[in-house]
Design an enzyme around this catalytic site. Structure first.
Site, PDB file in Angstrom:
ATOM      1  N   HIS A   1       0.730  -1.094  -0.025  1.00 48.36           N
ATOM      2  CA  HIS A   1      -0.039   0.105   0.130  1.00 48.36           C
ATOM      3  C   HIS A   1       0.942   1.352  -0.071  1.00 48.36           C
ATOM      4  O   HIS A   1       0.470   2.174  -0.650  1.00 48.36           O
ATOM      5  CB  HIS A   1      -1.035   0.026   1.315  1.00 48.36           C
TER       6      HIS A   1
ATOM      7  N   HIS B   1       5.315 -14.687   6.167  1.00 47.04           N
ATOM      8  CA  HIS B   1       5.825 -13.785   7.270  1.00 47.04           C
ATOM      9  C   HIS B   1       4.828 -13.224   8.363  1.00 47.04           C
ATOM     10  O   HIS B   1       5.152 -13.102   9.422  1.00 47.04           O
ATOM     11  CB  HIS B   1       6.416 -12.384   6.441  1.00 47.04           C
TER      12      HIS B   1
ATOM     13  N   GLU C   1       5.263 -13.274  12.244  1.00 46.89           N
ATOM     14  CA  GLU C   1       4.937 -12.132  12.871  1.00 46.89           C
ATOM     15  C   GLU C   1       3.452 -11.898  12.863  1.00 46.89           C
ATOM     16  O   GLU C   1       3.047 -10.901  13.270  1.00 46.89           O
ATOM     17  CB  GLU C   1       5.767 -10.911  12.396  1.00 46.89           C
TER      18      GLU C   1
ATOM     19  N   HIS D   1      14.632 -15.063   7.218  1.00 46.75           N
ATOM     20  CA  HIS D   1      13.801 -15.946   7.767  1.00 46.75           C
ATOM     21  C   HIS D   1      13.701 -17.305   7.548  1.00 46.75           C
ATOM     22  O   HIS D   1      13.709 -18.258   8.813  1.00 46.75           O
ATOM     23  CB  HIS D   1      12.270 -15.418   7.451  1.00 46.75           C
TER      24      HIS D   1
END
Length: 301
Positions: free
Chosen positions: A127, A186, A216, A248
């Site tokens: 966004h 994620h 997360e 990650h």
């Protein structure tokens, strides 16, 4: 007295000359603005980024397939992560932010730009990229048009397609019945985090031992672990559900530290087998982004 008159006449002549020059410049600018620009399209691929060398294979694969799908079109890259850009700059590798990349394209004379988000979901970074790209599109005498193409997962069909591709093409063939497959997303504070819960629901409809967790967000690792323990699963394949198998995947998922998913599952009596491959290394997944980009490029014409 005569000197004063001469001075006034000189000032008047100078003013007339300046006004003439101003009108000439204005006419020239009007001519430029009135002139129809040559259509010069470009593609900007925007991703979070990575500093892990072996993970960059995923980006190389995207770059190759995008250029093959759009021959002759300029293709450039931008990373949204400031931390990764700074880290790479210290290593001598310069990667632009989306805003700097757009400014360079504008300066280089490109008139229409398709910005392809290589994010998994339409979260905060998507966004932000979308908002800033639209502002570039509103600049006077700048781009004719700037459009932002959607990320990978945007509706039921895209979620189901991605899950099906991963299940059929990324899960090792030696997997046996009763062994689990766990995708590590994620996760985010953004409302689009709900997509991962939807993915979990859809994955388990395909196979009860096909699960989705996040680092997360939700579903959390603890939720995934509890499902595996309750089902008496003793072996699980871990797959990073991210564009690249980067930090990650290497640390949070497959690392040897006590808080990694692999270590925590081992503590619960579950053996983990990490699959160190990013989504962008799978051609069928990359083609999903390219399909989004084809729609956007059609609107640039």
């Amino acid at each position: 007295m005569r000197a004063g008159v001469l001075l006034k006449k000189s000032m008047l002549v100078a003013m007339v000359a300046l006004i003439g020059l101003w009108f000439q410049a204005a006419d020239g600018q009007a001519g430029e603005h009135g002139k129809k620009k040559e259509v010069k399209p470009a593609i900007l691929l925007v991703t979070f980024g990575t500093s892990i060398e072996q993970a960059k294979a995923a980006f190389a694969n995207i770059d190759k397939r995008v250029k093959a799908a759009f021959p002759g079109i300029e293709v450039r890259w931008a990373y949204t992560s400031k931390i990764i850009r700074k880290k790479l700059a210290k290593q001598g590798e310069q990667i632009d932010s989306p805003e700097v990349a757009l400014a360079r394209l504008m300066d280089d004379g490109y008139t229409r730009v398709a910005v392809q988000s290589l994010h998994m979901i339409p979260g905060a970074e998507f966004h932000e990229t979308h908002t800033n790209a639209r502002l570039f599109g509103q600049m006077a005498d700048g781009f004719d048009r700037v459009l932002v193409s959607m990320p990978l997962l945007i509706n039921d069909a895209s979620m189901e397609k991605a899950l099906d591709i991963v299940y059929k093409q990324m899960v090792p063939k030696e997997r046996k019945a009763g062994e689990a497959v766990v995708l590590m997303g994620h996760g985010t504070h953004h409302p689009s985090d709900a997509i991962y819960s939807a993915l979990m629901y859809k994955a388990r409809k395909m196979d009860p031992n096909y699960l989705v967790g996040t680092v997360e967000g939700n579903p959390s690792f603890e939720e995934v672990r509890d499902v595996l323990v309750a089902a008496k699963i003793t072996k699980a394949y871990l797959i990073p559900f991210m564009t690249v198998a980067g930090d990650h995947a290497m640390n949070d998922m497959a690392g040897d530290e006590p808080d990694s998913w692999k270590s925590q599952l081992a503590a619960a009596g579950i053996t983990s087998l990490p699959v160190m491959k990013g989504m962008a290394e799978v051609d069928a997944i990359v083609d999903m982004w390219i399909d989004q980009l084809k729609v956007t490029m059609a609107h640039l014409k």
